[in-house]
Write an enzyme that holds these catalytic residues in place. Structure first.
Site, PDB file in Angstrom:
ATOM      1  N   GLY A  17       0.858  -1.184   0.000  1.00 28.48           N
ATOM      2  CA  GLY A  17       0.000   0.000   0.000  1.00 28.48           C
ATOM      3  C   GLY A  17       0.892   1.231   0.000  1.00 28.48           C
ATOM      4  O   GLY A  17       1.793   1.357  -0.832  1.00 28.48           O
ATOM      5  N   SER A  18       0.674   2.109   0.986  1.00 33.07           N
ATOM      6  CA  SER A  18       1.486   3.338   1.031  1.00 33.07           C
ATOM      7  C   SER A  18       2.962   3.028   1.232  1.00 33.07           C
ATOM      8  O   SER A  18       3.824   3.845   0.870  1.00 33.07           O
ATOM      9  CB  SER A  18       0.978   4.266   2.133  1.00 33.07           C
ATOM     10  OG  SER A  18       1.090   3.642   3.387  1.00 33.07           O
ATOM     11  N   GLU A  93       1.332   1.785  11.552  1.00 37.57           N
ATOM     12  CA  GLU A  93       0.302   0.823  11.132  1.00 37.57           C
ATOM     13  C   GLU A  93      -0.590   0.393  12.309  1.00 37.57           C
ATOM     14  O   GLU A  93      -1.153  -0.698  12.302  1.00 37.57           O
ATOM     15  CB  GLU A  93       0.972  -0.407  10.494  1.00 37.57           C
ATOM     16  CG  GLU A  93       1.927  -0.089   9.342  1.00 37.57           C
ATOM     17  CD  GLU A  93       1.239   0.531   8.125  1.00 37.57           C
ATOM     18  OE1 GLU A  93       0.057   0.244   7.881  1.00 37.57           O
ATOM     19  OE2 GLU A  93       1.898   1.333   7.426  1.00 37.57           O
TER      20      GLU A  93
END
Ligand code: SIN
Length: 183
Positions: A17-18, A93
């Site tokens: 993802g990022s 996260e």
């Protein structure tokens, strides 16, 4: 698989993802890699980066999906930075992701074992599946301390194109969001 990486050893980190375009951690190598048996989905709520506690955005997690492959980027973290990187990523996260360990196929053909942050179904920030139009609308209007949810989606789609990776879920949402005007 739960993660048993020692905090003072060099390790591989898989970003899907990022983390692909903004790993935000020191690394000594990066290689395109694939994780077999998983698909990327915008099914995780973001209350702290791309949304707010009362208006969460949507970010990606991985779901088990036999026969499917998720493309991303693997980063080699040096031993001397390992502890600091794990602390940083655990914080970054923290909205429902847990550290796991999975085998990757690197583009070179090499097999790597890597840490992967995955938000499992049922975690406190889990949003789950919804029709693409609803997911896209939520992305189009959400914003948080790290920026707009739309930017997260656009940067992910670009990163996947740069990797020559097909991801119909991401590209469909990108196309819908592109057509969605927000005031
Ligand atoms: C990742 O990028 O690997 C995890 C999900 C995210 O932070 O966007």
């Amino acid at each position: 698989m739960a993660c048993a990486t020692a905090a003072n050893e060099s390790f591989w980190l898989f970003g899907y993802g990022s983390l692909i375009w903004n790993p935000s951690v020191p690394h000594i190598d990066r290689v395109p890699a694939r994780l077999h048996g998983f698909s990327r989905r915008f099914w995780q709520g973001s209350h702290d980066h791309r949304g707010l506690p009362h208006a969460p955005g949507r970010v990606v997690t991985l779901i088990k999906d036999a026969g499917k492959v998720c493309a991303g980027m693997a980063f080699r973290i040096p031993a001397e930075a390992a502890a600091e990187v794990l602390d940083h990523l655990d914080h970054r996260e923290k909205n429902g992701y847990s550290r796991q360990s999975h085998g990757l196929h690197a583009a070179s053909g090499l097999r790597l074992n890597a840490i992967v942050y995955i938000a499992e179904p049922g975690n406190f920030a889990w949003l789950g599946p919804a029709p693409a139009i609803e997911v896209a609308q939520q992305i189009a209007i959400s914003t948080g301390p790290s920026g707009s949810n739309r930017e997260y989606l656009e940067r992910l789609a670009k990163a996947l194109r740069d990797l020559d990776a097909d991801d119909p879920h991401v590209f469909e949402l990108e196309a819908i969001v592109k057509r969605t005007a927000i005031s």
